[in-house]
Design a protein around this motif. Structure first.
Motif: not given
Length: 114
Positions: A14-18, A92-95, A85-90
């Motif tokens: 869902v986050l990808d969709l946004l 996302g990868v961890a999740a 953006a780096v924190a969001a990427a991190g």
């Protein structure tokens, strides 16, 4: 199948969709955000199938979610990427790693329970 892992992978989809709505056009670039949205939409289809017990849907779901996580990796190495953006990427990868591991763990069902 672990339903918690499917929930995590579904929320990531869902986050990808946004993505196209949340991007400033540079972080991530619009092309990456749109590509991520396509991956997110297809992922949601496989999450739904896996939720209904279709175990064959796990392989493409895991592949898509790992591909989505790989799209975030350049944020760690590119110059001028905002810290958020780096924190969001991190995150996302961890999740993604958590979700993939969770769906691959064997379920523990009570003997005789139905």
């Amino acid at each position: 199948m672990n339903k918690a892992g499917l929930i995590v992978l579904g929320l990531l989809a869902v986050l990808d969709l946004l993505g196209p709505v949340l991007t400033d056009g540079e972080h991530p670039p619009m092309e990456i955000a749109v590509g991520g949205s396509v991956v997110g939409l297809i992922s949601l289809v496989f999450v739904g199938l896996a939720w209904r017990g279709k175990r064959w849907a796990l392989a493409p779901l895991i592949t898509l979610r790992l591909a989505s996580a790989l799209l975030a990796v350049p944020a760690f190495f590119a110059a001028d990427v905002p810290a958020a953006a780096v924190a969001a990427a991190g995150f996302g990868v961890a999740a993604t790693i958590f979700g993939v591991v969770a769906v691959l763990l064997p379920t523990r069902e009570l003997v005789g329970a139905r």
